[in-house]
Design a protein around this motif. Structure first.
Motif, PDB file in Angstrom:
ATOM      1  N   ASP A  45       4.599   5.978   7.016  1.00 44.99           N
ATOM      2  CA  ASP A  45       5.432   5.331   8.035  1.00 44.99           C
ATOM      3  C   ASP A  45       4.965   3.921   8.379  1.00 44.99           C
ATOM      4  O   ASP A  45       5.719   3.147   8.984  1.00 44.99           O
ATOM      5  CB  ASP A  45       5.450   6.176   9.320  1.00 44.99           C
ATOM      6  CG  ASP A  45       6.156   7.503   9.119  1.00 44.99           C
ATOM      7  OD1 ASP A  45       6.916   7.617   8.125  1.00 44.99           O
ATOM      8  OD2 ASP A  45       5.946   8.427   9.924  1.00 44.99           O
ATOM      9  N   PHE A  46       3.725   3.579   8.021  1.00 43.49           N
ATOM     10  CA  PHE A  46       3.180   2.278   8.422  1.00 43.49           C
ATOM     11  C   PHE A  46       2.849   1.371   7.239  1.00 43.49           C
ATOM     12  O   PHE A  46       2.205   0.334   7.410  1.00 43.49           O
ATOM     13  CB  PHE A  46       1.921   2.486   9.272  1.00 43.49           C
ATOM     14  CG  PHE A  46       2.183   3.215  10.561  1.00 43.49           C
ATOM     15  CD1 PHE A  46       2.750   2.567  11.641  1.00 43.49           C
ATOM     16  CD2 PHE A  46       1.883   4.566  10.671  1.00 43.49           C
ATOM     17  CE1 PHE A  46       3.006   3.248  12.824  1.00 43.49           C
ATOM     18  CE2 PHE A  46       2.127   5.262  11.847  1.00 43.49           C
ATOM     19  CZ  PHE A  46       2.699   4.601  12.931  1.00 43.49           C
ATOM     20  N   ILE A  47       3.293   1.759   6.030  1.00 43.81           N
ATOM     21  CA  ILE A  47       2.980   0.948   4.848  1.00 43.81           C
ATOM     22  C   ILE A  47       3.600  -0.448   4.943  1.00 43.81           C
ATOM     23  O   ILE A  47       2.950  -1.462   4.661  1.00 43.81           O
ATOM     24  CB  ILE A  47       3.449   1.658   3.562  1.00 43.81           C
ATOM     25  CG1 ILE A  47       2.475   2.791   3.208  1.00 43.81           C
ATOM     26  CG2 ILE A  47       3.540   0.670   2.393  1.00 43.81           C
ATOM     27  CD1 ILE A  47       2.791   3.520   1.927  1.00 43.81           C
ATOM     28  N   ASP A  48       4.860  -0.545   5.366  1.00 41.86           N
ATOM     29  CA  ASP A  48       5.527  -1.851   5.446  1.00 41.86           C
ATOM     30  C   ASP A  48       4.822  -2.803   6.404  1.00 41.86           C
ATOM     31  O   ASP A  48       4.861  -4.023   6.225  1.00 41.86           O
ATOM     32  CB  ASP A  48       6.985  -1.672   5.897  1.00 41.86           C
ATOM     33  CG  ASP A  48       7.840  -0.994   4.827  1.00 41.86           C
ATOM     34  OD1 ASP A  48       7.421  -1.026   3.651  1.00 41.86           O
ATOM     35  OD2 ASP A  48       8.895  -0.438   5.172  1.00 41.86           O
ATOM     36  N   LEU A  49       4.155  -2.251   7.403  1.00 44.38           N
ATOM     37  CA  LEU A  49       3.496  -3.077   8.418  1.00 44.38           C
ATOM     38  C   LEU A  49       2.069  -3.467   8.028  1.00 44.38           C
ATOM     39  O   LEU A  49       1.534  -4.446   8.542  1.00 44.38           O
ATOM     40  CB  LEU A  49       3.460  -2.325   9.758  1.00 44.38           C
ATOM     41  CG  LEU A  49       4.823  -1.958  10.363  1.00 44.38           C
ATOM     42  CD1 LEU A  49       4.635  -1.027  11.551  1.00 44.38           C
ATOM     43  CD2 LEU A  49       5.578  -3.216  10.786  1.00 44.38           C
ATOM     44  N   ASN A  50       1.478  -2.703   7.116  1.00 45.05           N
ATOM     45  CA  ASN A  50       0.049  -2.899   6.837  1.00 45.05           C
ATOM     46  C   ASN A  50      -0.287  -3.037   5.353  1.00 45.05           C
ATOM     47  O   ASN A  50      -1.396  -2.755   4.931  1.00 45.05           O
ATOM     48  CB  ASN A  50      -0.746  -1.714   7.425  1.00 45.05           C
ATOM     49  CG  ASN A  50      -0.639  -1.651   8.930  1.00 45.05           C
ATOM     50  OD1 ASN A  50      -1.106  -2.528   9.638  1.00 45.05           O
ATOM     51  ND2 ASN A  50       0.012  -0.597   9.429  1.00 45.05           N
ATOM     52  N   TYR A  51       0.703  -3.466   4.592  1.00 39.46           N
ATOM     53  CA  TYR A  51       0.482  -3.640   3.149  1.00 39.46           C
ATOM     54  C   TYR A  51       1.022  -5.007   2.733  1.00 39.46           C
ATOM     55  O   TYR A  51       2.206  -5.297   2.869  1.00 39.46           O
ATOM     56  CB  TYR A  51       1.184  -2.523   2.382  1.00 39.46           C
ATOM     57  CG  TYR A  51       1.140  -2.652   0.874  1.00 39.46           C
ATOM     58  CD1 TYR A  51      -0.018  -3.047   0.206  1.00 39.46           C
ATOM     59  CD2 TYR A  51       2.278  -2.378   0.107  1.00 39.46           C
ATOM     60  CE1 TYR A  51      -0.043  -3.166  -1.180  1.00 39.46           C
ATOM     61  CE2 TYR A  51       2.257  -2.484  -1.282  1.00 39.46           C
ATOM     62  CZ  TYR A  51       1.089  -2.878  -1.909  1.00 39.46           C
ATOM     63  OH  TYR A  51       1.069  -3.009  -3.269  1.00 39.46           O
ATOM     64  N   VAL A  52       0.125  -5.846   2.238  1.00 38.24           N
ATOM     65  CA  VAL A  52       0.483  -7.202   1.815  1.00 38.24           C
ATOM     66  C   VAL A  52       0.067  -7.373   0.356  1.00 38.24           C
ATOM     67  O   VAL A  52      -1.025  -6.954  -0.027  1.00 38.24           O
ATOM     68  CB  VAL A  52      -0.227  -8.277   2.664  1.00 38.24           C
ATOM     69  CG1 VAL A  52       0.251  -9.672   2.280  1.00 38.24           C
ATOM     70  CG2 VAL A  52      -0.011  -8.020   4.153  1.00 38.24           C
TER      71      VAL A  52
END
Length: 343
Positions: A45-52
């Motif tokens: 659920d948080f990959i888009d927010l914490n993956y660059v």
């Protein structure tokens, strides 16, 4: 430096480093393991927010990577920063603007924040390339994962995962037969073949006859014909058969892999025959299951000298390297391979 097996064992045990460098020639294998690592670090659920992620081949300033690493994660304990195709980690790529900053980059990697997992991966140009001085120097301070081709039981387990993910069961004996038919060990090609086999056997169990029909009759015998035309120095026929394979939907990389595999087998057969080995022993040594296929390959091997076969294998390796490293027409490159092999 660890291999893929050790890396996965460490992940299962919850041992995760702050900085990784994956290196090898199989990009699919590298990507699959990085995907597994990311799944262990960040909740879906948080990959888009914490993956660059950054493209290392076009990255002009490493400060952008540092800034991404230093920024705190959002609603998560960890974040992931990926620099893919980081060719500046390998000596010799002077075209990459970051190649000259290697020492400064190395210095930062010793102090990656605890809240960040920084991942790099670089691709070798050929199967024979090995880690150089830069990679060995990094190995002292970060986790370097050498993504070699997996073989034996490791390969079988991975292929079985491909079948299970598609809702298909396959007997262990048949799984081993399938892996033998997929000699070449390129996971991206193998997964494509698993997909084809699952579609072909939709709604029923997989049988060994299905594999033989799809991968021996349709592909291997076609490659027999291409190599046979080459051995007879029939350029027109060889190019015609090649085009038929391409028009039939067979991927060019797969055709190249099969041609290289065929020349490798012919070289080994000729070597064993000249060493006085008998048919049964040769078939067992090279794991050749079809007597019909063996007889064809013996006849083909007699049309080449050992020197010619070694040259043909090297030409295949050169073609593979060109396809990976140059912006060229792959079909033209494959036709040139046939022309050069016949010459």
């Amino acid at each position: 430096m660890v291999d893929i097996v050790t890396f996965n064992k460490n992940l299962k045990n919850g041992h995760i480093e702050n900085c990784y460098l994956f290196c090898g020639s199989d990009e699919f294998l590298i990507k699959e393991n990085i995907k597994t690592l990311i799944g262990k670090v960040i909740k879906p659920d948080f990959i888009d927010l914490n993956y660059v992620k950054f493209d290392g081949s076009s990255l002009e300033d490493f400060n952008t990577v540092i800034n991404a690493c230093e920024t705190l994660p959002f609603m998560s304990d960890k974040k992931v920063v990926l620099v893919y195709r980081a060719s500046f980690m390998v000596e010799g790529d002077y075209k990459n603007k970051l190649s000259g900053e290697f020492k400064n980059i190395h210095s930062y990697l010793k102090n990656v924040p605890e809240h960040c997992v920084l991942i790099f991966y670089c691709l070798f140009k050929s199967k024979r390339d090995k880690p150089g001085k830069r990679i060995y120097s990094l190995d002292k301070d970060i986790c370097v994962v050498k993504a070699d081709k997996i073989r034996g039981y490791q390969l079988e387990n991975k292929v079985q995962e491909f079948f299970h993910s598609r809702g298909k069961d396959i007997k262990k004996v048949d799984l081993r037969v399938f892996c033998n038919l997929m000699d070449g060990n390129n996971l991206s090609i193998i997964e494509n073949e698993v997909e084809k086999l699952c579609c072909y056997t939709y709604g029923r169990d997989i049988k060994r006859e299905d594999m033989q029909k799809m991968f021996l009759s349709n592909n291997e015998e076609d490659i027999f014909d291409v190599v046979n035309a080459i051995s007879n120095k029939n350029l027109k026929e060889a190019v015609h058969l090649l085009n038929e394979l391409i028009y039939g939907g067979i991927k060019i990389n797969y055709i190249l892999t099969m041609i290289e595999r065929q020349f490798n087998i012919l070289f080994k057969i000729k070597l064993l025959l000249e060493g006085g080995k008998q048919k049964v022993e040769i078939m067992k040594t090279l794991n050749i299951r079809s007597e019909y296929g063996y007889n064809i390959m013996v006849q083909q091997s007699k049309k080449f000298t050992l020197k010619q076969l070694k040259r043909s294998i090297q030409l295949c390796l050169n073609t593979e390297r060109n396809m990976k490293s140059l912006s060229i027409d792959e079909r033209t490159e494959l036709e040139l391979l046939i022309i050069n092999t016949i010459a």
